[in-house]
Design a protein around this motif. Structure first.
Motif, PDB file in Angstrom:
ATOM      1  N   UNK A   1       0.832  -1.202   0.000  1.00 43.47           N
ATOM      2  CA  UNK A   1       0.000   0.000   0.000  1.00 43.47           C
ATOM      3  C   UNK A   1       0.865   1.251   0.000  1.00 43.47           C
ATOM      4  N   UNK A   2       1.853   1.302   0.876  1.00 37.54           N
ATOM      5  CA  UNK A   2       2.719   2.487   0.954  1.00 37.54           C
ATOM      6  C   UNK A   2       3.550   2.652  -0.310  1.00 37.54           C
ATOM      7  N   UNK A   3       4.048   1.556  -0.855  1.00 39.80           N
ATOM      8  CA  UNK A   3       4.856   1.619  -2.079  1.00 39.80           C
ATOM      9  C   UNK A   3       4.019   2.061  -3.269  1.00 39.80           C
ATOM     10  N   UNK A   4       2.713   1.805  -3.231  1.00 43.50           N
ATOM     11  CA  UNK A   4       1.851   2.153  -4.367  1.00 43.50           C
ATOM     12  C   UNK A   4       1.866   3.643  -4.668  1.00 43.50           C
ATOM     13  N   UNK A   5       2.195   4.477  -3.673  1.00 43.00           N
ATOM     14  CA  UNK A   5       2.259   5.920  -3.905  1.00 43.00           C
ATOM     15  C   UNK A   5       3.481   6.303  -4.737  1.00 43.00           C
ATOM     16  N   UNK A   6       4.403   5.383  -4.903  1.00 43.11           N
ATOM     17  CA  UNK A   6       5.641   5.653  -5.624  1.00 43.11           C
ATOM     18  C   UNK A   6       5.578   5.185  -7.081  1.00 43.11           C
ATOM     19  N   UNK A   7       4.562   4.411  -7.448  1.00 41.94           N
ATOM     20  CA  UNK A   7       4.510   3.828  -8.795  1.00 41.94           C
ATOM     21  C   UNK A   7       3.273   4.296  -9.544  1.00 41.94           C
ATOM     22  N   UNK A   8       3.316   4.153 -10.866  1.00 45.85           N
ATOM     23  CA  UNK A   8       2.180   4.502 -11.704  1.00 45.85           C
ATOM     24  C   UNK A   8       1.291   3.285 -11.918  1.00 45.85           C
ATOM     25  N   UNK A   9      -0.007   3.509 -11.947  1.00 48.76           N
ATOM     26  CA  UNK A   9      -1.000   2.461 -12.194  1.00 48.76           C
ATOM     27  C   UNK A   9      -0.763   1.218 -11.328  1.00 48.76           C
TER      28      UNK A   9
ATOM     29  N   UNK B   1      -6.799 -10.768  10.420  1.00 50.32           N
ATOM     30  CA  UNK B   1      -7.984 -11.624  10.457  1.00 50.32           C
ATOM     31  C   UNK B   1      -8.623 -11.732   9.080  1.00 50.32           C
ATOM     32  N   UNK B   2      -8.744 -10.625   8.382  1.00 51.00           N
ATOM     33  CA  UNK B   2      -9.293 -10.645   7.026  1.00 51.00           C
ATOM     34  C   UNK B   2      -8.435 -11.505   6.105  1.00 51.00           C
TER      35      UNK B   2
ATOM     36  N   UNK C   1      -8.987  -3.125   0.649  1.00 51.16           N
ATOM     37  CA  UNK C   1      -9.916  -1.991   0.720  1.00 51.16           C
ATOM     38  C   UNK C   1      -9.805  -1.295   2.070  1.00 51.16           C
ATOM     39  N   UNK C   2      -9.700  -2.074   3.148  1.00 51.92           N
ATOM     40  CA  UNK C   2      -9.633  -1.487   4.481  1.00 51.92           C
ATOM     41  C   UNK C   2      -8.345  -0.707   4.686  1.00 51.92           C
ATOM     42  N   UNK C   3      -7.203  -1.295   4.332  1.00 50.26           N
ATOM     43  CA  UNK C   3      -5.932  -0.588   4.519  1.00 50.26           C
ATOM     44  C   UNK C   3      -5.864   0.655   3.621  1.00 50.26           C
TER      45      UNK C   3
END
Length: 313
Positions: A20-28, A169-170, A181-183
């Motif tokens: 999730x955090x790394x997703x801010x560094x990449x495109x699409x 748990x999920x 979705x939650x994170x």
């Protein structure tokens, strides 16, 4: 439109937080929880990311694949075709250190989800608490009625201690999309702690655990407790941790799901048992000292118990 960049995360709170955090560094970005074999690169291409895992030894790795990991980093090959981002801290903290300028400050608190998930809350940086003071809120978690003193007592915990278990748990009940979705959408720690879907998943995990404890078989060896159980969920980490906590001698525990041969190795002597079991070539044990993944490849638990007995002779 550019192709999607897959971010494949290990099957736990640190893994999902790191992608999730790394997703801010990449495109699409396309976030993917990986519940298959640890480090499997199947389906990944140049430019994709593998977080909180490293490639399986001997497997073909796409040139230019990005690896963000903290497991046994001393074993990484010196000559490699992939890009390595490694450290000895949880993967979510590595991602934040690398990409904090790309990550909105409103999302920094989620570092605590991954770091707490890996059992190292002391590593949560001051800046994270500063950005999200709610992590230090006291949270009501449960209530007890004491029949002897006629007192009604509430349990309270500090918020940062509670943010990883709903995500885990999920993941255990295979609700991967709900976990992502939650994170992704939670705005505060309380959004995760009090999430209704996560609460249902925790209840299902507890129900499954009670059934496991009723039906499992336990085998005692010197300094080792082997639990063989069956479940449709990924429960080995939960089972081994709870059994270890309840064990007055804190005997190192291996919990194995006989349905698929996946398990967990927990305890102070995990490194010892990792080495001790090396003659059994079908055993795969790796991860954090004290908290390792465990797998039987190509054999069942009965064969493992037979060979273990002979090995300890």
């Amino acid at each position: 439109m550019n192709k999607e960049t897959i971010l494949r995360g290990h099957f736990d709170a640190d893994g999902i937080t790191s992608i999730f955090l790394t997703s801010y560094h990449v495109e699409n970005p396309k976030l993917e929880v990986w519940s298959g074999e640890f480090g499997d690169t199947t389906g990944l291409k140049t430019g994709d990311w593998m977080c909180d895992m490293h490639p399986i030894e001997g497997q073909e790795v796409p040139e230019g694949l990005n690896i963000l990991d903290h497991h046994a980093i001393e074993t990484y090959p010196i000559k490699r075709k992939y890009n390595l981002f490694s450290d000895t801290v949880p993967a979510s903290l590595i991602a934040w250190r690398l990409f904090h300028e790309d990550i909105p400050k409103s999302q920094w608190w989620k570092v605590a989800v991954g770091v707490m998930g890996d059992g190292q809350p002391e590593l949560i940086p001051y800046e994270i608490f500063q950005a999200c003071p709610q992590l230090l809120n006291r949270i009501k978690t449960s209530a007890f009625w004491n029949d002897k003193t006629f007192e009604y007592t509430l349990n309270h915990w500090i918020a940062y201690k509670l943010v990883s278990s709903p995500i885990n748990a999920l993941l255990r009940v295979k609700a991967y999309d709900k976990a992502i979705k939650l994170i992704s959408e939670a705005e505060t720690p309380e959004d995760i702690i009090y999430d209704e879907e996560a609460a249902k998943a925790k209840d299902e995990v507890k129900k499954d655990f009670r059934n496991i404890m009723k039906t499992c078989k336990s085998y005692q060896f010197e300094n080792l407790n082997v639990i063989i159980y069956q479940s449709n969920y990924r429960m080995s980490g939960y089972v081994s941790t709870v059994v270890l906590e309840k064990d007055s001698k804190k005997t190192t525990t291996i919990a194995i799901n006989k349905k698929d041969g996946h398990g967990s190795l927990r305890g102070e002597l995990s490194l010892y048992w990792q080495g001790k079991l090396k003659p059994l070539e079908y055993v795969v044990a790796n991860g954090h000292p004290g908290f390792m993944g465990f797998q039987l490849k190509g054999v069942n638990s009965e064969r493992f118990l037979e060979d273990l007995t002979k090995l300890l002779g």
